[in-house]
Design a protein around this motif. Structure first.
Motif, PDB file in Angstrom:
ATOM      1  N   VAL A  80       0.861  -1.184   0.000  1.00 48.62           N
ATOM      2  CA  VAL A  80       0.000   0.000   0.000  1.00 48.62           C
ATOM      3  C   VAL A  80       0.897   1.234   0.000  1.00 48.62           C
ATOM      4  N   GLY A  81       0.286   2.390  -0.175  1.00 45.09           N
ATOM      5  CA  GLY A  81       1.022   3.644  -0.094  1.00 45.09           C
ATOM      6  C   GLY A  81       0.823   4.298   1.260  1.00 45.09           C
ATOM      7  N   VAL A  82       1.804   5.111   1.672  1.00 45.72           N
ATOM      8  CA  VAL A  82       1.669   5.897   2.902  1.00 45.72           C
ATOM      9  C   VAL A  82       2.099   7.337   2.631  1.00 45.72           C
ATOM     10  N   ALA A  83       1.411   8.256   3.312  1.00 45.55           N
ATOM     11  CA  ALA A  83       1.711   9.684   3.224  1.00 45.55           C
ATOM     12  C   ALA A  83       1.439  10.293   4.586  1.00 45.55           C
ATOM     13  N   ARG A  84       1.902  11.504   4.789  1.00 42.74           N
ATOM     14  CA  ARG A  84       1.588  12.158   6.065  1.00 42.74           C
ATOM     15  C   ARG A  84       0.098  12.476   6.123  1.00 42.74           C
ATOM     16  N   GLY A  85      -0.416  12.513   7.311  1.00 42.56           N
ATOM     17  CA  GLY A  85      -1.849  12.660   7.493  1.00 42.56           C
ATOM     18  C   GLY A  85      -2.427  13.905   6.844  1.00 42.56           C
ATOM     19  N   GLU A  86      -1.665  14.996   6.811  1.00 45.65           N
ATOM     20  CA  GLU A  86      -2.160  16.264   6.261  1.00 45.65           C
ATOM     21  C   GLU A  86      -1.536  16.580   4.908  1.00 45.65           C
ATOM     22  N   HIS A  87      -1.235  15.542   4.125  1.00 45.34           N
ATOM     23  CA  HIS A  87      -0.632  15.786   2.809  1.00 45.34           C
ATOM     24  C   HIS A  87      -1.576  16.650   1.972  1.00 45.34           C
TER      25      HIS A  87
ATOM     26  N   ASP B 203      15.834   0.416   0.096  1.00 45.81           N
ATOM     27  CA  ASP B 203      16.828  -0.190  -0.773  1.00 45.81           C
ATOM     28  C   ASP B 203      16.398  -1.597  -1.203  1.00 45.81           C
ATOM     29  N   ALA B 204      16.660  -1.937  -2.456  1.00 44.10           N
ATOM     30  CA  ALA B 204      16.226  -3.223  -3.003  1.00 44.10           C
ATOM     31  C   ALA B 204      16.852  -4.407  -2.276  1.00 44.10           C
ATOM     32  N   GLY B 205      17.956  -4.189  -1.564  1.00 42.93           N
ATOM     33  CA  GLY B 205      18.583  -5.268  -0.810  1.00 42.93           C
ATOM     34  C   GLY B 205      17.696  -5.834   0.272  1.00 42.93           C
ATOM     35  N   SER B 206      16.639  -5.117   0.630  1.00 38.55           N
ATOM     36  CA  SER B 206      15.696  -5.612   1.638  1.00 38.55           C
ATOM     37  C   SER B 206      14.786  -6.697   1.082  1.00 38.55           C
ATOM     38  N   GLY B 207      14.758  -6.822  -0.256  1.00 38.35           N
ATOM     39  CA  GLY B 207      13.872  -7.796  -0.882  1.00 38.35           C
ATOM     40  C   GLY B 207      12.516  -7.235  -1.257  1.00 38.35           C
ATOM     41  N   HIS B 208      12.297  -5.951  -0.991  1.00 32.98           N
ATOM     42  CA  HIS B 208      10.995  -5.338  -1.279  1.00 32.98           C
ATOM     43  C   HIS B 208      11.074  -4.473  -2.540  1.00 32.98           C
ATOM     44  N   GLY B 209      11.248  -5.129  -3.676  1.00 30.60           N
ATOM     45  CA  GLY B 209      11.342  -4.408  -4.941  1.00 30.60           C
ATOM     46  C   GLY B 209      10.240  -4.745  -5.918  1.00 30.60           C
ATOM     47  N   LEU B 210       9.212  -5.480  -5.475  1.00 32.85           N
ATOM     48  CA  LEU B 210       8.177  -5.953  -6.385  1.00 32.85           C
ATOM     49  C   LEU B 210       7.400  -4.809  -7.031  1.00 32.85           C
ATOM     50  N   ALA B 211       7.020  -3.789  -6.248  1.00 34.79           N
ATOM     51  CA  ALA B 211       6.254  -2.671  -6.808  1.00 34.79           C
ATOM     52  C   ALA B 211       7.060  -1.946  -7.878  1.00 34.79           C
ATOM     53  N   GLU B 212       8.355  -1.803  -7.646  1.00 31.50           N
ATOM     54  CA  GLU B 212       9.227  -1.142  -8.621  1.00 31.50           C
ATOM     55  C   GLU B 212       9.299  -1.949  -9.909  1.00 31.50           C
ATOM     56  N   GLU B 213       9.310  -3.284  -9.785  1.00 30.90           N
ATOM     57  CA  GLU B 213       9.358  -4.140 -10.961  1.00 30.90           C
ATOM     58  C   GLU B 213       8.077  -4.006 -11.775  1.00 30.90           C
ATOM     59  N   VAL B 214       6.935  -3.908 -11.093  1.00 30.03           N
ATOM     60  CA  VAL B 214       5.652  -3.749 -11.790  1.00 30.03           C
ATOM     61  C   VAL B 214       5.641  -2.441 -12.573  1.00 30.03           C
ATOM     62  N   LEU B 215       6.097  -1.357 -11.942  1.00 27.04           N
ATOM     63  CA  LEU B 215       6.134  -0.074 -12.635  1.00 27.04           C
ATOM     64  C   LEU B 215       7.111  -0.107 -13.804  1.00 27.04           C
TER      65      LEU B 215
ATOM     66  N   LEU C  61      -2.775   1.589  -3.592  1.00 28.65           N
ATOM     67  CA  LEU C  61      -1.956   1.989  -4.727  1.00 28.65           C
ATOM     68  C   LEU C  61      -2.821   2.101  -5.989  1.00 28.65           C
ATOM     69  N   PRO C  62      -2.512   3.072  -6.858  1.00 26.98           N
ATOM     70  CA  PRO C  62      -3.309   3.261  -8.084  1.00 26.98           C
ATOM     71  C   PRO C  62      -2.858   2.343  -9.224  1.00 26.98           C
ATOM     72  N   PHE C  63      -2.221   1.257  -8.915  1.00 26.48           N
ATOM     73  CA  PHE C  63      -1.833   0.252  -9.913  1.00 26.48           C
ATOM     74  C   PHE C  63      -1.756  -1.089  -9.182  1.00 26.48           C
ATOM     75  N   HIS C  64      -1.871  -2.161  -9.936  1.00 28.03           N
ATOM     76  CA  HIS C  64      -1.941  -3.489  -9.315  1.00 28.03           C
ATOM     77  C   HIS C  64      -0.552  -4.050  -9.049  1.00 28.03           C
ATOM     78  N   VAL C  65      -0.341  -4.481  -7.818  1.00 24.13           N
ATOM     79  CA  VAL C  65       0.870  -5.198  -7.438  1.00 24.13           C
ATOM     80  C   VAL C  65       0.425  -6.537  -6.849  1.00 24.13           C
ATOM     81  N   PRO C  66       0.926  -7.651  -7.353  1.00 23.95           N
ATOM     82  CA  PRO C  66       0.496  -8.955  -6.820  1.00 23.95           C
ATOM     83  C   PRO C  66       0.817  -9.090  -5.330  1.00 23.95           C
TER      84      PRO C  66
END
Length: 303
Positions: free
Chosen positions: A167-174, A195-207, A258-263
């Motif tokens: 999901v996406g996160v932003a400050r409450g009063e964005h 950083d992609a070294g954490s293993g959390h790069g799936l959303a970037e791959e979809v984009l 998120l405004p796009f699909h990520v599995p």
């Protein structure tokens, strides 16, 4: 070398205190001191010298520790094979690889579960490196790892902890991002990513597959810095839903779809295959798995 001397050396090295080593070994301080004297004679080095808060190892001790510690673990594992692991009496050290996300959301429950049934057991947490974690497990450098990257090795056992989504996160009063931003609004903003070294790069791959890129203002190695960074800026981030719910609860941030699909993706526990694991490692794996699953159920229930 006498196995008891090896155990004394390893315990002194890890405790950095004669009294603490004696407590861990369930012997008297004179017994530990006598063992140290024998080690010094055997190895022709002082090994440990007095320090402000206990003792510190000499250069020779630092050089010896990795090999002696690994040998002791191997011997303990061999002795435990085929036997019941006595968790209540064990003083064994287990090593688990976690991301800082795992430390934030899973480690407190894992620690509580271990302490309740094995008060003498010690846990060392090492930073998860998704590029080398499979090799670390195969070599026996670590006992377990929790990560979202699939590790395709036949000598490792994989057990699902949870099925997650981003999901996406932003400050409450964005000022520009509401509860359901469209892709154009999302891409107009600047972003912070892990950083992609954490293993959390799936959303970037979809984009990337759609030939779309976010405007990256900042890349950081850890999730734990995000609440402060996002809370004091207009940056957006993509994070797993479980940690996003925690950020919303604790840090005043807002979560949006998120405004796009990520599995969806699995977070899994990886350990040595059952046939290769010692009784102690099997106990640790089951304890970690049960605690991690309980932690995720509690998080979902409170979100």
């Amino acid at each position: 070398m006498d196995l008891n001397l090896v155990r004394t050396f390893v315990t002194l090295y890890e405790c950095r205190s004669v009294s603490a080593a004696a407590r861990r070994l369930h012997v008297t301080q004179p017994t530990v001191s006598y063992g140290l004297a024998r080690l010094r004679e055997r190895l022709a080095d002082r090994l440990f010298v007095r320090a402000r808060n206990g003792i510190r190892p000499t250069a020779v001790a630092v050089q010896l520790y990795p090999a002696l510690s690994a040998s002791l673990v191997a011997i303990d594992d061999a002795l435990e094979q085929g036997h019941r692991f006595d968790a209540a009496r064990s003083t064994r050290r287990f090593v688990i690889a976690l991301s800082d996300l795992g430390e934030l959301t899973l480690l407190p429950d894992i620690l509580a579960a271990v302490e309740s049934s094995a008060p003498g057991v010690r846990i060392t947490v090492v930073a998860l490196d998704v590029e080398r974690v499979a090799e670390d497990l195969a070599r026996g450098d670590i006992d377990a790892a929790i990560c979202s990257r699939r590790l395709g090795r036949d000598d490792l056992e994989r057990r699902q902890v949870l099925c997650e989504r981003y999901v996406g996160v932003a400050r409450g009063e964005h000022p520009r991002i509401g509860d359901t931003p469209d892709l154009a609004a999302f891409l107009r903003e600047h972003h912070v990513r892990i950083d992609a070294g954490s293993g959390h790069g799936l959303a970037e791959e979809v984009l990337a597959d759609s030939d779309v890129q976010r405007k990256m203002r900042l890349t950081v190695p850890r999730f734990s810095s995000l609440p402060t960074l996002i809370g004091r800026s207009d940056l957006l981030a993509i994070v797993p839903a479980q940690i996003a719910a925690r950020f919303v609860r604790d840090g005043g941030l807002r979560m949006f779809e998120l405004p796009f699909h990520v599995p969806r993706f699995d977070v899994a526990l990886y350990t040595h295959a059952a046939g290769q694991a010692s009784a102690a490692q099997r106990w640790f794996a089951q304890t970690v798995l049960s605690a991690a699953r309980a932690a995720t159920r509690d998080a979902v229930g409170s979100a």
